[in-house]
Scaffold this motif. Structure first.
Motif, PDB file in Angstrom:
ATOM      1  N   GLY A  99      -3.636  12.824   1.001  1.00 32.58           N
ATOM      2  CA  GLY A  99      -3.342  12.007   2.179  1.00 32.58           C
ATOM      3  C   GLY A  99      -2.185  11.047   1.971  1.00 32.58           C
ATOM      4  N   LEU A 101       1.760  10.260   0.716  1.00 28.61           N
ATOM      5  CA  LEU A 101       3.053  10.920   0.484  1.00 28.61           C
ATOM      6  C   LEU A 101       4.006  10.087  -0.367  1.00 28.61           C
ATOM      7  N   HIS A 102       3.563   8.915  -0.816  1.00 24.18           N
ATOM      8  CA  HIS A 102       4.433   8.054  -1.627  1.00 24.18           C
ATOM      9  C   HIS A 102       4.503   8.599  -3.062  1.00 24.18           C
ATOM     10  N   ASP A 103       5.723   8.891  -3.519  1.00 21.06           N
ATOM     11  CA  ASP A 103       5.773   9.438  -4.881  1.00 21.06           C
ATOM     12  C   ASP A 103       6.814   8.800  -5.788  1.00 21.06           C
ATOM     13  N   GLY A 105       6.851   5.753  -7.217  1.00 20.92           N
ATOM     14  CA  GLY A 105       6.185   5.114  -8.368  1.00 20.92           C
ATOM     15  C   GLY A 105       5.559   6.143  -9.286  1.00 20.92           C
ATOM     16  N   MET A 146      -3.568   9.167 -11.533  1.00 21.22           N
ATOM     17  CA  MET A 146      -3.500   9.236 -10.064  1.00 21.22           C
ATOM     18  C   MET A 146      -2.787   8.022  -9.496  1.00 21.22           C
ATOM     19  N   SER A 147      -1.976   8.292  -8.468  1.00 24.37           N
ATOM     20  CA  SER A 147      -1.246   7.221  -7.806  1.00 24.37           C
ATOM     21  C   SER A 147      -1.651   7.167  -6.335  1.00 24.37           C
ATOM     22  N   LEU A 149      -0.666   4.620  -2.738  1.00 24.60           N
ATOM     23  CA  LEU A 149       0.071   3.469  -2.203  1.00 24.60           C
ATOM     24  C   LEU A 149      -0.542   2.951  -0.915  1.00 24.60           C
ATOM     25  N   LEU A 150      -1.534   3.645  -0.404  1.00 20.95           N
ATOM     26  CA  LEU A 150      -2.146   3.230   0.859  1.00 20.95           C
ATOM     27  C   LEU A 150      -3.589   2.812   0.611  1.00 20.95           C
ATOM     28  N   THR A 151      -3.999   1.743   1.262  1.00 20.54           N
ATOM     29  CA  THR A 151      -5.399   1.315   1.102  1.00 20.54           C
ATOM     30  C   THR A 151      -6.331   2.439   1.571  1.00 20.54           C
ATOM     31  N   GLY A 179      -0.685   2.177  -8.559  1.00 17.14           N
ATOM     32  CA  GLY A 179      -0.102   2.144  -7.225  1.00 17.14           C
ATOM     33  C   GLY A 179      -0.305   0.734  -6.685  1.00 17.14           C
ATOM     34  N   PRO A 197      -0.219  -1.779 -14.005  1.00 22.87           N
ATOM     35  CA  PRO A 197       0.535  -2.246 -12.836  1.00 22.87           C
ATOM     36  C   PRO A 197       1.929  -1.662 -12.688  1.00 22.87           C
ATOM     37  N   ASN A 198       2.478  -1.077 -13.754  1.00 26.72           N
ATOM     38  CA  ASN A 198       3.832  -0.510 -13.638  1.00 26.72           C
ATOM     39  C   ASN A 198       4.011   0.622 -14.640  1.00 26.72           C
ATOM     40  N   ALA A 199       5.185   1.262 -14.569  1.00 23.51           N
ATOM     41  CA  ALA A 199       5.393   2.478 -15.358  1.00 23.51           C
ATOM     42  C   ALA A 199       5.427   2.199 -16.863  1.00 23.51           C
TER      43      ALA A 199
HETATM   44  C1  B12 Z   1       9.100   4.038   0.251  1.00 22.36           C
HETATM   45  C2  B12 Z   1       7.898   3.845   1.154  1.00 22.36           C
HETATM   46  C3  B12 Z   1       7.551   4.890   1.993  1.00 22.36           C
HETATM   47  C4  B12 Z   1       8.254   6.251   1.978  1.00 22.36           C
HETATM   48  C5  B12 Z   1       7.760   7.042   0.763  1.00 22.36           C
HETATM   49  C6  B12 Z   1       8.842   7.925   0.155  1.00 22.36           C
HETATM   50  C7  B12 Z   1       8.407   8.491  -1.150  1.00 22.36           C
HETATM   51  N1  B12 Z   1       8.933   9.654  -1.432  1.00 22.36           N
HETATM   52  O1  B12 Z   1       7.628   7.886  -1.909  1.00 22.36           O
HETATM   53  C8  B12 Z   1       7.772   6.870   3.359  1.00 22.36           C
HETATM   54  C9  B12 Z   1       8.820   6.527   4.399  1.00 22.36           C
HETATM   55  C10 B12 Z   1       7.531   8.361   3.368  1.00 22.36           C
HETATM   56  C11 B12 Z   1       6.534   6.046   3.643  1.00 22.36           C
HETATM   57  C12 B12 Z   1       5.569   6.441   4.550  1.00 22.36           C
HETATM   58  C13 B12 Z   1       4.482   5.653   4.903  1.00 22.36           C
HETATM   59  N2  B12 Z   1       4.213   4.399   4.491  1.00 22.36           N
HETATM   60 CO1  B12 Z   1       5.175   3.531   3.055  1.00 22.36          CO
HETATM   61  N3  B12 Z   1       6.119   2.416   1.881  1.00 22.36           N
HETATM   62  C14 B12 Z   1       7.164   2.622   1.130  1.00 22.36           C
HETATM   63  C15 B12 Z   1       7.515   1.307   0.386  1.00 22.36           C
HETATM   64  C16 B12 Z   1       8.675   0.641   1.166  1.00 22.36           C
HETATM   65  C17 B12 Z   1       7.934   1.406  -1.063  1.00 22.36           C
HETATM   66  C18 B12 Z   1       6.957   2.133  -1.988  1.00 22.36           C
HETATM   67  C19 B12 Z   1       7.640   2.365  -3.313  1.00 22.36           C
HETATM   68  O2  B12 Z   1       8.170   3.453  -3.551  1.00 22.36           O
HETATM   69  N4  B12 Z   1       7.722   1.329  -4.166  1.00 22.36           N
HETATM   70  C20 B12 Z   1       8.457   1.385  -5.445  1.00 22.36           C
HETATM   71  C21 B12 Z   1       7.575   1.982  -6.541  1.00 22.36           C
HETATM   72  C22 B12 Z   1       8.390   2.052  -7.851  1.00 22.36           C
HETATM   73  O3  B12 Z   1       6.486   1.125  -6.743  1.00 22.36           O
HETATM   74  P1  B12 Z   1       4.981   1.651  -6.750  1.00 22.36           P
HETATM   75  O4  B12 Z   1       4.862   2.829  -5.907  1.00 22.36           O
HETATM   76  O5  B12 Z   1       4.088   0.493  -6.522  1.00 22.36           O
HETATM   77  O6  B12 Z   1       4.779   2.159  -8.246  1.00 22.36           O
HETATM   78  C23 B12 Z   1       4.728   1.325  -9.390  1.00 22.36           C
HETATM   79  C24 B12 Z   1       3.322   0.797  -9.718  1.00 22.36           C
HETATM   80  O7  B12 Z   1       2.489   0.680  -8.599  1.00 22.36           O
HETATM   81  C25 B12 Z   1       2.801   1.739 -10.759  1.00 22.36           C
HETATM   82  N5  B12 Z   1       2.153   2.998 -10.387  1.00 22.36           N
HETATM   83  C26 B12 Z   1       2.348   3.796  -9.330  1.00 22.36           C
HETATM   84  N6  B12 Z   1       1.615   4.895  -9.414  1.00 22.36           N
HETATM   85  C27 B12 Z   1       0.913   4.826 -10.556  1.00 22.36           C
HETATM   86  C28 B12 Z   1      -0.003   5.701 -11.137  1.00 22.36           C
HETATM   87  C29 B12 Z   1      -0.600   5.371 -12.352  1.00 22.36           C
HETATM   88  C30 B12 Z   1      -1.572   6.294 -12.963  1.00 22.36           C
HETATM   89  C31 B12 Z   1      -0.291   4.121 -12.968  1.00 22.36           C
HETATM   90  C32 B12 Z   1      -0.983   3.752 -14.219  1.00 22.36           C
HETATM   91  C33 B12 Z   1       0.633   3.252 -12.392  1.00 22.36           C
HETATM   92  C34 B12 Z   1       1.234   3.599 -11.201  1.00 22.36           C
HETATM   93  O8  B12 Z   1       3.977   2.066 -11.489  1.00 22.36           O
HETATM   94  C35 B12 Z   1       5.058   2.238 -10.556  1.00 22.36           C
HETATM   95  C36 B12 Z   1       6.359   1.964 -11.247  1.00 22.36           C
HETATM   96  O9  B12 Z   1       6.424   0.701 -11.856  1.00 22.36           O
HETATM   97  C37 B12 Z   1       6.160   0.503   0.518  1.00 22.36           C
HETATM   98  C38 B12 Z   1       6.301  -1.030   0.538  1.00 22.36           C
HETATM   99  C39 B12 Z   1       6.288  -1.617  -0.845  1.00 22.36           C
HETATM  100  N7  B12 Z   1       7.163  -2.555  -1.024  1.00 22.36           N
HETATM  101  O10 B12 Z   1       5.505  -1.225  -1.697  1.00 22.36           O
HETATM  102  C40 B12 Z   1       5.600   1.063   1.837  1.00 22.36           C
HETATM  103  C41 B12 Z   1       4.092   1.072   2.056  1.00 22.36           C
HETATM  104  C42 B12 Z   1       3.371   1.508   0.795  1.00 22.36           C
HETATM  105  N8  B12 Z   1       3.942   2.073   3.103  1.00 22.36           N
HETATM  106  C43 B12 Z   1       3.043   1.774   3.979  1.00 22.36           C
HETATM  107  C44 B12 Z   1       2.702   2.564   5.096  1.00 22.36           C
HETATM  108  C45 B12 Z   1       1.698   1.953   6.087  1.00 22.36           C
HETATM  109  C46 B12 Z   1       3.245   3.845   5.293  1.00 22.36           C
HETATM  110  C47 B12 Z   1       2.946   4.811   6.438  1.00 22.36           C
HETATM  111  C48 B12 Z   1       1.468   4.896   6.853  1.00 22.36           C
HETATM  112  C49 B12 Z   1       3.852   4.394   7.604  1.00 22.36           C
HETATM  113  C50 B12 Z   1       3.604   5.141   8.912  1.00 22.36           C
HETATM  114  N9  B12 Z   1       3.031   4.401   9.816  1.00 22.36           N
HETATM  115  O11 B12 Z   1       3.913   6.298   8.992  1.00 22.36           O
HETATM  116  C51 B12 Z   1       3.464   6.145   5.885  1.00 22.36           C
HETATM  117  C52 B12 Z   1       2.352   6.919   5.152  1.00 22.36           C
HETATM  118  C53 B12 Z   1       2.724   8.304   4.806  1.00 22.36           C
HETATM  119  C54 B12 Z   1       1.668   8.869   3.881  1.00 22.36           C
HETATM  120  N10 B12 Z   1       0.748   9.639   4.416  1.00 22.36           N
HETATM  121  O12 B12 Z   1       1.698   8.580   2.694  1.00 22.36           O
HETATM  122  C55 B12 Z   1       2.379   0.435   3.658  1.00 22.36           C
HETATM  123  C56 B12 Z   1       0.970   0.577   3.078  1.00 22.36           C
HETATM  124  C57 B12 Z   1      -0.003  -0.441   3.635  1.00 22.36           C
HETATM  125  C58 B12 Z   1      -1.333  -0.293   3.006  1.00 22.36           C
HETATM  126  N11 B12 Z   1      -1.757  -1.337   2.331  1.00 22.36           N
HETATM  127  O13 B12 Z   1      -1.971   0.709   3.083  1.00 22.36           O
HETATM  128  C59 B12 Z   1       3.444  -0.221   2.708  1.00 22.36           C
HETATM  129  C60 B12 Z   1       2.845  -1.224   1.679  1.00 22.36           C
HETATM  130  C61 B12 Z   1       4.469  -0.950   3.627  1.00 22.36           C
HETATM  131  C62 B12 Z   1       3.853  -2.121   4.381  1.00 22.36           C
HETATM  132  N12 B12 Z   1       4.060  -3.343   3.920  1.00 22.36           N
HETATM  133  O14 B12 Z   1       3.216  -1.951   5.380  1.00 22.36           O
HETATM  134  N13 B12 Z   1       6.524   4.881   2.917  1.00 22.36           N
END
Ligand code: B12
Length: 212
Positions: A99, A101-103, A105, A146-147, A149-151, A179, A197-199
């Motif tokens: 469910g 699509l965020h990849d 991170g 597992m990663s 990004l959505l609650t 995530g 919390p991060n990579a």
């Molecule tokens: C880019 C993005 C998108 C892109 C994703 C592109 C892609 N290929 O990933 C697109 C446009 C597709 C998208 C879509 C959506 N998104 Co979006 N998105 C984002 C955004 C701006 C950035 C996420 C990101 O990449 N961060 C950078 C990476 C590096 O950080 P990270 O993922 O947190 O990963 C780090 C750590 O968490 C950790 N980590 C991650 N995974 C793992 C796994 C393990 C095992 C471990 C140990 C650590 C770890 O290490 C990573 C690196 O340090 C966030 C906002 C934000 N600032 O977070 C919203 C956000 C996540 N999205 C959100 C939403 C609501 C959506 C949509 C539902 C929007 C919509 N209405 O359509 C859709 C959902 C689609 C779906 N079904 O998934 C919300 C989620 C709200 C919530 N709490 O649920 C956010 C928070 C924005 C917001 N403030 O509202 N999104």
């Protein structure tokens, strides 16, 4: 360290994916073992990047560039490493849960772990629990990562753990989760073995999990 490997490490740090394949080929032409190129060239480069990211001296875009530069080199080394059956740090099956699509991170975690010497099977995003189960069977991985990004998709992590349990595989693997919305508390609640919390922290966690 040979001069070529020092240059390779530096090219990783600088995210210079135009340079890393050439330097890797040069190291191979100099007769260096693929495992030595990985361990003494790419890994020190990625370790530096991990440290800089942790201390706030490097940011996500730069880390992504570094990871891509390393990937470009790994594309050349991977087949050679497999052919020589080089012992990797461990096997990780990783994916973004169903469910979701965020990849970005998840990719960072996968690339940093690969940089630390892990063998990565990346299932991509929107991964069904049954696909995680199949992949563990296929690869005999020690770790499932597992990663989410959505609650709303965090629950898919719990479903995946249940699926692994039902398949009788839970005791065979360590599970790490992450995530932005994921916390240590949530990880404990769903019965995961670790959260990071991060990579950079994920790489450290994987090393700890694979040992214990
Ligand atoms: C880019 C993005 C998108 C892109 C994703 C592109 C892609 N290929 O990933 C697109 C446009 C597709 C998208 C879509 C959506 N998104 Co979006 N998105 C984002 C955004 C701006 C950035 C996420 C990101 O990449 N961060 C950078 C990476 C590096 O950080 P990270 O993922 O947190 O990963 C780090 C750590 O968490 C950790 N980590 C991650 N995974 C793992 C796994 C393990 C095992 C471990 C140990 C650590 C770890 O290490 C990573 C690196 O340090 C966030 C906002 C934000 N600032 O977070 C919203 C956000 C996540 N999205 C959100 C939403 C609501 C959506 C949509 C539902 C929007 C919509 N209405 O359509 C859709 C959902 C689609 C779906 N079904 O998934 C919300 C989620 C709200 C919530 N709490 O649920 C956010 C928070 C924005 C917001 N403030 O509202 N999104």
């Amino acid at each position: 360290m040979s001069e070529t490997l020092a240059k390779l490490a530096q090219a990783v740090i600088e995210g210079d994916m135009g340079a890393t394949p050439g330097l890797t080929q040069q190291a191979l032409d100099e007769g260096l073992d693929p495992a030595v190129i990985l361990n003494d060239g790419l890994m020190p480069g990625m370790a530096h990047v991990g440290e800089a990211f942790r201390s706030g001296d490097m940011f996500v875009p730069e880390v992504l560039m570094a990871a891509r530069a390393m990937q470009a080199s790994m594309d050349l080394l991977r087949p050679l490493l497999v052919a020589t059956d080089t012992k990797m740090a461990g096997k990780i099956v990783i994916g973004t849960v169903k469910g979701d699509l965020h990849d970005i991170g998840k990719n960072l975690v996968a690339m940093m772990c690969e940089g630390a010497g892990f063998d990565i099977t990346d299932l991509g995003r929107d991964v069904d629990p049954s696909r995680f189960v199949e992949a563990v069977k296929e690869t005999n991985a020690e770790i499932v990562a597992m990663s989410a990004l959505l609650t709303t998709t965090m629950r898919s992590m719990e479903h995946t753990i249940q699926a692994l349990q039902e398949a009788g595989l839970r005791d065979q693997v360590k599970i790490m989760v992450g995530g932005a919305p994921v916390t240590q508390e949530f990880a404990d609640q769903i019965g995961a073995d670790g959260y990071a919390p991060n990579a950079a922290a994920a790489t450290d966690l994987a090393k700890v999990l694979v040992k214990g």
